[in-house]
Scaffold this active site. Sequence first.
Site, PDB file in Angstrom:
ATOM      1  N   TYR A  82       6.977  -3.757   7.116  1.00 48.84           N
ATOM      2  CA  TYR A  82       8.233  -3.113   7.530  1.00 48.84           C
ATOM      3  C   TYR A  82       7.901  -1.720   8.033  1.00 48.84           C
ATOM      4  O   TYR A  82       6.955  -1.088   7.534  1.00 48.84           O
ATOM      5  CB  TYR A  82       9.182  -3.051   6.319  1.00 48.84           C
ATOM      6  CG  TYR A  82      10.637  -2.976   6.696  1.00 48.84           C
ATOM      7  CD1 TYR A  82      11.273  -4.037   7.318  1.00 48.84           C
ATOM      8  CD2 TYR A  82      11.394  -1.835   6.420  1.00 48.84           C
ATOM      9  CE1 TYR A  82      12.620  -3.976   7.665  1.00 48.84           C
ATOM     10  CE2 TYR A  82      12.739  -1.766   6.759  1.00 48.84           C
ATOM     11  CZ  TYR A  82      13.341  -2.842   7.380  1.00 48.84           C
ATOM     12  OH  TYR A  82      14.672  -2.782   7.720  1.00 48.84           O
ATOM     13  N   ARG A 206      22.004 -28.848   5.981  1.00 47.08           N
ATOM     14  CA  ARG A 206      21.544 -28.964   4.580  1.00 47.08           C
ATOM     15  C   ARG A 206      22.386 -30.016   3.887  1.00 47.08           C
ATOM     16  O   ARG A 206      23.463 -30.368   4.386  1.00 47.08           O
ATOM     17  CB  ARG A 206      21.676 -27.616   3.864  1.00 47.08           C
ATOM     18  CG  ARG A 206      23.119 -27.159   3.672  1.00 47.08           C
ATOM     19  CD  ARG A 206      23.221 -25.677   3.426  1.00 47.08           C
ATOM     20  NE  ARG A 206      22.818 -24.961   4.606  1.00 47.08           N
ATOM     21  CZ  ARG A 206      22.090 -23.826   4.600  1.00 47.08           C
ATOM     22  NH1 ARG A 206      21.734 -23.289   3.466  1.00 47.08           N
ATOM     23  NH2 ARG A 206      21.761 -23.241   5.720  1.00 47.08           N
ATOM     24  N   GLY A 273      17.690  -9.539  12.905  1.00 48.16           N
ATOM     25  CA  GLY A 273      16.787 -10.165  11.944  1.00 48.16           C
ATOM     26  C   GLY A 273      15.895 -11.162  12.653  1.00 48.16           C
ATOM     27  O   GLY A 273      16.205 -11.599  13.774  1.00 48.16           O
ATOM     28  N   PHE A 297      19.277  -3.952  16.871  1.00 48.37           N
ATOM     29  CA  PHE A 297      19.939  -2.980  15.986  1.00 48.37           C
ATOM     30  C   PHE A 297      19.162  -2.850  14.690  1.00 48.37           C
ATOM     31  O   PHE A 297      18.743  -3.849  14.103  1.00 48.37           O
ATOM     32  CB  PHE A 297      21.385  -3.421  15.670  1.00 48.37           C
ATOM     33  CG  PHE A 297      22.071  -2.468  14.730  1.00 48.37           C
ATOM     34  CD1 PHE A 297      22.543  -1.241  15.200  1.00 48.37           C
ATOM     35  CD2 PHE A 297      22.208  -2.760  13.374  1.00 48.37           C
ATOM     36  CE1 PHE A 297      23.143  -0.335  14.332  1.00 48.37           C
ATOM     37  CE2 PHE A 297      22.804  -1.857  12.502  1.00 48.37           C
ATOM     38  CZ  PHE A 297      23.271  -0.636  12.984  1.00 48.37           C
ATOM     39  N   TRP A 298      18.993  -1.598  14.248  1.00 49.90           N
ATOM     40  CA  TRP A 298      18.347  -1.331  12.952  1.00 49.90           C
ATOM     41  C   TRP A 298      19.189  -0.296  12.219  1.00 49.90           C
ATOM     42  O   TRP A 298      19.340   0.831  12.699  1.00 49.90           O
ATOM     43  CB  TRP A 298      16.922  -0.809  13.157  1.00 49.90           C
ATOM     44  CG  TRP A 298      16.123  -0.730  11.893  1.00 49.90           C
ATOM     45  CD1 TRP A 298      16.255  -1.507  10.774  1.00 49.90           C
ATOM     46  CD2 TRP A 298      15.043   0.176  11.612  1.00 49.90           C
ATOM     47  NE1 TRP A 298      15.328  -1.159   9.835  1.00 49.90           N
ATOM     48  CE2 TRP A 298      14.577  -0.129  10.324  1.00 49.90           C
ATOM     49  CE3 TRP A 298      14.421   1.199  12.339  1.00 49.90           C
ATOM     50  CZ2 TRP A 298      13.522   0.567   9.725  1.00 49.90           C
ATOM     51  CZ3 TRP A 298      13.377   1.887  11.743  1.00 49.90           C
ATOM     52  CH2 TRP A 298      12.934   1.569  10.454  1.00 49.90           C
ATOM     53  N   LYS A 358      22.291 -14.108  -2.733  1.00 50.26           N
ATOM     54  CA  LYS A 358      21.609 -12.817  -2.854  1.00 50.26           C
ATOM     55  C   LYS A 358      21.287 -12.613  -4.330  1.00 50.26           C
ATOM     56  O   LYS A 358      22.124 -12.908  -5.193  1.00 50.26           O
ATOM     57  CB  LYS A 358      22.574 -11.752  -2.324  1.00 50.26           C
ATOM     58  CG  LYS A 358      22.150 -10.359  -2.406  1.00 50.26           C
ATOM     59  CD  LYS A 358      21.301  -9.791  -1.298  1.00 50.26           C
ATOM     60  CE  LYS A 358      21.440 -10.170   0.123  1.00 50.26           C
ATOM     61  NZ  LYS A 358      20.234  -9.979   0.933  1.00 50.26           N
TER      62      LYS A 358
HETATM   63  N1  LIG Z   1      18.376  -4.725  11.492  1.00 47.10           N
HETATM   64  C1  LIG Z   1      18.995  -4.298  10.407  1.00 47.10           C
HETATM   65  O1  LIG Z   1      19.415  -3.138  10.294  1.00 47.10           O
HETATM   66  C2  LIG Z   1      19.195  -5.242   9.284  1.00 47.10           C
HETATM   67  C3  LIG Z   1      20.095  -4.966   8.258  1.00 47.10           C
HETATM   68  C4  LIG Z   1      20.291  -5.926   7.271  1.00 47.10           C
HETATM   69  C5  LIG Z   1      19.576  -7.107   7.297  1.00 47.10           C
HETATM   70  N2  LIG Z   1      18.668  -7.309   8.275  1.00 47.10           N
HETATM   71  C6  LIG Z   1      17.887  -8.532   8.390  1.00 47.10           C
HETATM   72  O2  LIG Z   1      18.805  -9.586   8.523  1.00 47.10           O
HETATM   73  C7  LIG Z   1      18.254 -10.770   7.976  1.00 47.10           C
HETATM   74  C8  LIG Z   1      19.227 -11.308   6.937  1.00 47.10           C
HETATM   75  O3  LIG Z   1      19.334 -10.370   5.876  1.00 47.10           O
HETATM   76  P1  LIG Z   1      20.295 -10.694   4.643  1.00 47.10           P
HETATM   77  O4  LIG Z   1      20.118  -9.668   3.607  1.00 47.10           O
HETATM   78  O5  LIG Z   1      21.649 -10.969   5.168  1.00 47.10           O
HETATM   79  O6  LIG Z   1      19.566 -12.033   4.170  1.00 47.10           O
HETATM   80  P2  LIG Z   1      19.956 -13.177   3.176  1.00 47.10           P
HETATM   81  O7  LIG Z   1      21.323 -12.998   2.639  1.00 47.10           O
HETATM   82  O8  LIG Z   1      18.812 -13.345   2.270  1.00 47.10           O
HETATM   83  O9  LIG Z   1      20.029 -14.443   4.163  1.00 47.10           O
HETATM   84  C9  LIG Z   1      18.914 -14.924   4.836  1.00 47.10           C
HETATM   85  C10 LIG Z   1      19.397 -15.819   5.966  1.00 47.10           C
HETATM   86  O10 LIG Z   1      18.305 -16.223   6.756  1.00 47.10           O
HETATM   87  C11 LIG Z   1      18.365 -17.642   6.933  1.00 47.10           C
HETATM   88  N3  LIG Z   1      17.019 -18.152   7.090  1.00 47.10           N
HETATM   89  C12 LIG Z   1      15.982 -18.002   6.242  1.00 47.10           C
HETATM   90  N4  LIG Z   1      14.879 -18.563   6.752  1.00 47.10           N
HETATM   91  C13 LIG Z   1      15.245 -19.086   7.946  1.00 47.10           C
HETATM   92  C14 LIG Z   1      14.563 -19.818   8.958  1.00 47.10           C
HETATM   93  N5  LIG Z   1      13.265 -20.111   8.834  1.00 47.10           N
HETATM   94  N6  LIG Z   1      15.262 -20.206  10.049  1.00 47.10           N
HETATM   95  C15 LIG Z   1      16.561 -19.915  10.166  1.00 47.10           C
HETATM   96  N7  LIG Z   1      17.263 -19.229   9.249  1.00 47.10           N
HETATM   97  C16 LIG Z   1      16.607 -18.827   8.161  1.00 47.10           C
HETATM   98  C17 LIG Z   1      19.034 -18.127   5.685  1.00 47.10           C
HETATM   99  O11 LIG Z   1      19.581 -19.385   5.952  1.00 47.10           O
HETATM  100  P3  LIG Z   1      19.338 -20.685   5.028  1.00 47.10           P
HETATM  101  O12 LIG Z   1      20.451 -20.691   4.038  1.00 47.10           O
HETATM  102  O13 LIG Z   1      19.407 -21.761   6.018  1.00 47.10           O
HETATM  103  O14 LIG Z   1      17.980 -20.536   4.379  1.00 47.10           O
HETATM  104  C18 LIG Z   1      20.115 -17.068   5.510  1.00 47.10           C
HETATM  105  O15 LIG Z   1      21.190 -17.300   6.377  1.00 47.10           O
HETATM  106  C19 LIG Z   1      16.886 -10.358   7.387  1.00 47.10           C
HETATM  107  O16 LIG Z   1      15.919 -10.604   8.377  1.00 47.10           O
HETATM  108  C20 LIG Z   1      17.053  -8.865   7.176  1.00 47.10           C
HETATM  109  O17 LIG Z   1      15.834  -8.185   7.146  1.00 47.10           O
HETATM  110  C21 LIG Z   1      18.471  -6.417   9.270  1.00 47.10           C
END
Ligand SMILES: NC(=O)c1ccc[n+]([C@@H]2O[C@H](COP(=O)([O-])OP(=O)(O)OC[C@H]3O[C@@H](n4cnc5c(N)ncnc54)[C@H](OP(=O)(O)O)[C@@H]3O)[C@@H](O)[C@H]2O)c1
Length: 365
Positions: A82, A206, A273, A297-298, A358
């Site tokens: 990261y 699923r 993501g 976006f970050w 989560k």
């Molecule tokens: N850019 C930013 O500022 C920012 C901010 C927040 C979060 N994020 C990013 O956003 C993403 C989600 O974060 P979160 O906290 O919301 O995560 P989370 O609640 O843990 O959810 C993860 C999601 O990713 C899906 N997923 C996992 N592996 C996958 C794959 N191989 N192919 C397709 N879908 C997959 C999961 O779906 P399933 O149920 O199908 O496994 C679930 O919908 C992460 O990458 C995180 O780092 C970025």
Amino acid sequence: MFVKSLIHPTRYAFPNLPKTFQLTRKMSVLVKSLKYSKHGEPVDVMEIVEGQLQDPKDNEVLVKVLAAPINPADINTIQGKYPVKPKFPAVGGNECVAEIIAIGKNVSKLTTGQHVIPFATGLGTWTTHAIFAEEQLMPVSSKIGLAEAATLTVNPCTAYRMLKDFVALQPGDCVIQNGANSAVGQAVHQLCRAWNIKSVGIVRDRPDIASLKEYLKSQGATEVLTEEEIRTSTLFKENHLPRPLLALNCVGGKSATEVSRHLADKGVMVTYGGMSREPVIAGTAALIFKDVSFRGFWMTRWTKENADSPERIHMFTELCELIEQGKFVAPVHEMVPLQKFKDAMAAVLDFKGFAGKKFILDMQN
Ligand SMILES: NC(=O)c1ccc[n+]([C@@H]2O[C@H](COP(=O)([O-])OP(=O)(O)OC[C@H]3O[C@@H](n4cnc5c(N)ncnc54)[C@H](OP(=O)(O)O)[C@@H]3O)[C@@H](O)[C@H]2O)c1
């Protein structure tokens, strides 16, 4: 040093002491923190380390952390994958809700007993207690549930900014997103409902897909389709819904390409993501004939660039109001005792998938 706390230093050992005992001598609090001293897999490098915290300084507060979530970015940070690189030894975690138990004598905006969440990023929140500067924290009403407060600063804010900052969405407009059951995705559906925006969610298929669809619709999703279903869907072609002006991409790879195909003319896809670990590939036709744009976006960058902005305060105020009104809830989650952190961390980026919730560390158990 004199500390404005009304809680006796030995109150933890002697809980029957009066709450209003004035602190006039040094306090020392036993703290357990989840720390790492090198990058690697969390199960290998994270350990619970005990220590002592002394009095907060004049502009600092001592907090008892109540709950702290484990986000994918926290795991990536520990792995060294990261852009945020902490100094070692580092305490993991970036979000929490905590209760103030003592304040330094110059602290003016916070008081003991208040619930607070981080206003600054990268504080290291996987700890039972911590001392932070007053300006690093923000008070939240104790009417806000622990899970909602602990998970407020990253995912709901990411959803909020992506819906506000790229396209001027109007009531009745439509947004499409993959990873629609992610914590960010759940926040997107709820904000769209609050703002009268239609939201279409794409998820992986699923065994319990029917109940997942039902749950996301209960959060405000207008329609939920699997990655296979969206390929042949006539939802937009036959005008059941307006073509989306905005697409939010949590996944990358084929999923992102497919979702971007459904955008309206001059629509925007925002990637936040990369859960599939595949690059984003833009369809040539969508680029040429629809002039769609691809943005990123970050939240960390936005927070740094807008730390004290009125937009940031307005965002937190609006999100807290929605929570208090019962219109915005925490993502599906499980509270995990601190001692069981290894299982929870292994599940967060388990690429077999479908963790479905989560994990939030219960820091006092
Ligand atoms: N850019 C930013 O500022 C920012 C901010 C927040 C979060 N994020 C990013 O956003 C993403 C989600 O974060 P979160 O906290 O919301 O995560 P989370 O609640 O843990 O959810 C993860 C999601 O990713 C899906 N997923 C996992 N592996 C996958 C794959 N191989 N192919 C397709 N879908 C997959 C999961 O779906 P399933 O149920 O199908 O496994 C679930 O919908 C992460 O990458 C995180 O780092 C970025």
